[in-house]
Design a protein around this motif. Sequence first.
Motif, PDB file in Angstrom:
ATOM      1  N   SER A 195      38.805  35.192  28.858  1.00  0.00           N
ATOM      2  CA  SER A 195      38.331  36.214  29.785  1.00  0.00           C
ATOM      3  C   SER A 195      36.815  36.181  29.905  1.00  0.00           C
ATOM      4  O   SER A 195      36.100  36.247  28.888  1.00  0.00           O
ATOM      5  CB  SER A 195      38.771  37.608  29.315  1.00  0.00           C
ATOM      6  OG  SER A 195      38.167  38.594  30.122  1.00  0.00           O
ATOM      7  N   ARG A 199      39.701  38.857  24.894  1.00  0.00           N
ATOM      8  CA  ARG A 199      40.950  38.733  25.631  1.00  0.00           C
ATOM      9  C   ARG A 199      41.065  37.353  26.264  1.00  0.00           C
ATOM     10  O   ARG A 199      40.067  36.675  26.507  1.00  0.00           O
ATOM     11  CB  ARG A 199      41.055  39.814  26.707  1.00  0.00           C
ATOM     12  CG  ARG A 199      41.137  41.230  26.140  1.00  0.00           C
ATOM     13  CD  ARG A 199      41.216  42.267  27.243  1.00  0.00           C
ATOM     14  NE  ARG A 199      41.387  43.619  26.705  1.00  0.00           N
ATOM     15  CZ  ARG A 199      41.484  44.714  27.450  1.00  0.00           C
ATOM     16  NH1 ARG A 199      41.395  44.622  28.779  1.00  0.00           N
ATOM     17  NH2 ARG A 199      41.656  45.891  26.878  1.00  0.00           N
ATOM     18  N   LEU A 204      44.022  35.023  29.049  1.00  0.00           N
ATOM     19  CA  LEU A 204      45.149  35.096  29.977  1.00  0.00           C
ATOM     20  C   LEU A 204      46.006  33.855  29.819  1.00  0.00           C
ATOM     21  O   LEU A 204      45.492  32.730  29.858  1.00  0.00           O
ATOM     22  CB  LEU A 204      44.639  35.198  31.415  1.00  0.00           C
ATOM     23  CG  LEU A 204      45.688  35.344  32.527  1.00  0.00           C
ATOM     24  CD1 LEU A 204      46.370  36.712  32.445  1.00  0.00           C
ATOM     25  CD2 LEU A 204      45.050  35.145  33.898  1.00  0.00           C
ATOM     26  N   LEU A 214      48.392  39.022  29.786  1.00  0.00           N
ATOM     27  CA  LEU A 214      47.062  39.353  29.322  1.00  0.00           C
ATOM     28  C   LEU A 214      47.159  39.713  27.840  1.00  0.00           C
ATOM     29  O   LEU A 214      47.898  40.617  27.460  1.00  0.00           O
ATOM     30  CB  LEU A 214      46.475  40.516  30.120  1.00  0.00           C
ATOM     31  CG  LEU A 214      45.060  40.951  29.726  1.00  0.00           C
ATOM     32  CD1 LEU A 214      44.052  39.822  29.970  1.00  0.00           C
ATOM     33  CD2 LEU A 214      44.638  42.203  30.494  1.00  0.00           C
ATOM     34  N   TRP A 235      40.893  33.636  38.111  1.00  0.00           N
ATOM     35  CA  TRP A 235      40.642  34.969  37.563  1.00  0.00           C
ATOM     36  C   TRP A 235      39.322  35.468  38.130  1.00  0.00           C
ATOM     37  O   TRP A 235      38.314  34.758  38.103  1.00  0.00           O
ATOM     38  CB  TRP A 235      40.569  34.877  36.041  1.00  0.00           C
ATOM     39  CG  TRP A 235      40.821  36.178  35.324  1.00  0.00           C
ATOM     40  CD1 TRP A 235      40.866  37.422  35.851  1.00  0.00           C
ATOM     41  CD2 TRP A 235      41.075  36.330  33.918  1.00  0.00           C
ATOM     42  NE1 TRP A 235      41.129  38.358  34.891  1.00  0.00           N
ATOM     43  CE2 TRP A 235      41.262  37.721  33.680  1.00  0.00           C
ATOM     44  CE3 TRP A 235      41.151  35.457  32.849  1.00  0.00           C
ATOM     45  CZ2 TRP A 235      41.516  38.222  32.412  1.00  0.00           C
ATOM     46  CZ3 TRP A 235      41.407  35.958  31.598  1.00  0.00           C
ATOM     47  CH2 TRP A 235      41.596  37.331  31.376  1.00  0.00           C
TER      48      TRP A 235
END
Length: 876
Positions: free
Chosen positions: A8, A17, A19, A30, A60
Amino acid sequence: MEAAIRWSPHSKEDQQRFLIVDVDGNRLRLCQISSIDENKITFEQIAQREKLPNFTAFDWSKTTESLVAIGSTSGEAALVRIDANEESPSLGLLRSFPMKHQRKCNSITFSIDNLLATGLDRVRNDFCMNIYNVEQGNFGATQEPLRQLCSSEAITSLKFFTGQPNELLAAVGRSCIRVYDVRDSTVVGGGQLSTKCVHNLAIDPLDENYFVSTGQSGNPSLTLWDKRFLTRSTSSSTSPANDTQPGAVLEFKPAVDNSTSGSAIWSVRFSGIIRGRFGVLSNKGEVKVYDTSQYQMEHDRPHPGQNSQNQADETSKWSSRHYVKRSHNIQYPYFHEKYGQEENERVIAFDFMTIGGLRGGQAALALHPDRGVDIIRVPATPPLVNITALNELAIFADQPFSIKPKKEEARPGSSDPNLVIANILYQGNLPRRRCEAGYLFNAQKNKVIVADDPSLVELWDLIQRLQDLAKEDGMVSRTLDLSYLGVFSIWNNTPGPNVNRIIDDENNQESFENAVAQIADAKDYPTFSGVETAYPAHRQLCLSMCRWTFAKDSLAGRCEELIALGPQNHYKAIVLAVFHGHKDVALNLFRSLVQRKQMQDIGIGAVIACESVSAEQRDMCKWMAEESTDPYLQALLSYFVEGNWTAVIETSNLPLPDRVAVACKYLSDEALTAFLSVATTQAIQEGNVAGIVLTGLAEQAIDLFQAYIARTDDLQTAVIASAFTNPKYVTNMRWEFWKENYFDQMQRWQAFMHRTRFTVQHNRMAVTRDGRRLIQSPPGQATLRCKHCQASLARRDEDGRPAAGEKAFTTPAANAGTICPECGRHMPRCGICMHWLGTPDPAAMPSQASAPSTKEKGGVPEGRKEDPMKISLRSA
């Protein structure tokens, strides 16, 4: 691509984080990291989107963490919201951008201004690139594209520039890459280049001038591009790497393992925290990381007499400033013999983590076929150790480290860090101490300075031999200059490409053979005694390069010198006499040493005296050879065992010059050619400085010194040794690069005088036979001129010769320097002593200082007027 993983761009230290994009399962997940333990990762899924339309591309958002764009197999683009605060996994499809003609979406990308670009397969009479503004229009409503580009041209990959959010990089038509500006009303790109690498575009976020692209399936090649050259490219432009593709600065062919068929690059990701670092993922599970860099070097000006073809070849290798600093295989292909794994355990996607620092190496997320995630790390950069100008040890590292002695050096008390650091300082200061001791172009002095390194002593002994042979045009014939050539070049009649070696216009094998014969006659070598050969003059000249003597008296004298050096050279003296073919000299030496009880009588004398060796003697010689540690004795015993000189040549621990000399004396012409070729190649590959006897200081010596530097880090010796022929006989960009690095070292050592001596002496060597200087002296930084006519007062020019041109005044005063030789005007007076500039100071002359010849009157020399300023000062 069956799945992908993305770190992320919105991650924080307390909220890391990533994905997981499941293309086969039409699902987005997520996840948030809970903990990291070395290469193990614990995470939890905080949001999920399932039952999405079949998609082939995604991106993203760089501004909104909850926004993901997908491109479907029908070409339709859709915006998906994936938010940890929403509970329903089936909701989240916010908006779609339908297409008139359905076809596959190959690429989709966001800009930081929330522009969305899609790249589609080719269809006739329709645009294949659509650009939307996701901030305009209502959710759920159909929106027309903001821009449409590339009519009937397939788009394989797209990327927006972060620093220039209106500029878009596109791989078009499977044959070129273009840069578009969405603000431009025309449909023509701002720059274009032709290439087959039109997949997996990736831009370095830390330097957006550079981006990469890869080849199609089955072609795992990768090219690093410079955008600045792309935007200025024309039909006649060339790249920095002197390639046919403008803008290409580095090419990797292949970039990953290509030992099996069907290899392809699946993904390319830039580091995000280290400039120039990018990772490559193959379909075989290999993850390879490249660290690229660039150096700065002064522009190399071709020297007069440089061969144009050679110049072009060298420039093509070294004209680019970009290079691969290091590369790492952090994950090997699944079929690798040593580090492989099961195919269902290979890595199918990865992405770099930009949080967590570099301690232990930069980490990357690795996704496996079972959708498991773990950590793979790029090895940390080793600490950089340097010695400062103040003789201090400076260590730069990204993580804590400890200083410990090597296992072979471990001894009581050696674990003391102070002793370890002292040893490091001693070794690190070795080039500096040699420089301060006068390590330069005097071979005899250099042998004393490097006396603790036998290999370098041998190197400078060989160079001194080449110098002695070339002294007073000793290696020059009527047609060729063979100075500083080695045995390989002499035997194979290859003078090299440099035109400074050619005296006459004729340059062929016949002229070379005649030149060797002329040089051998001029040196008054005796008739060659050895194997039958068609080239006796070549063999005599090669033997002289190996420091073999031809007169028996000279040989006996040299052997006595070796014996005087100590017991370790006794067998060397005896064996060399046998190799030269003078057994009587060897037997005399042996009897003298045994009588003086300086050597044990092991029966070797009887074997030397025999014309043939019996079977019992042969068995005894074989046993003695196995037990002996002296290389010369082993070589001689091997000759007695085998009965031929090939056994001597194959004695690997025998010094190379002596092996070459034996080959030149006893091998046939065909066998000698084969041996020299193999020995030269091996010496170059190993960086063995003893191979200078084969390569000389000609073009091949640069390759040898390159391997030597890589093996020993001794840049100093390589620069000084090869300076004898650069640029007079060799022109190579590598040596110029080495010299600049060595000059930088001397600058850090504050060895300014030593650097100046290097420059001055090297400039004097770089002079052709006709007196032409190949290195121009730097212009003088200060010039004395007459204040009346502005003429130079220098009596010599920049080259040290008397200044050209006739002077108007040649009187003693002009010669003494008290008047201008052009206009005859006096030099100005000194404001302190009132003497004319250029006249000697009487006070500094002892004979006059003790007994002045002038009569002073009132403190003023007779004949000189009192300075009114001094009178006023005394009266005051």
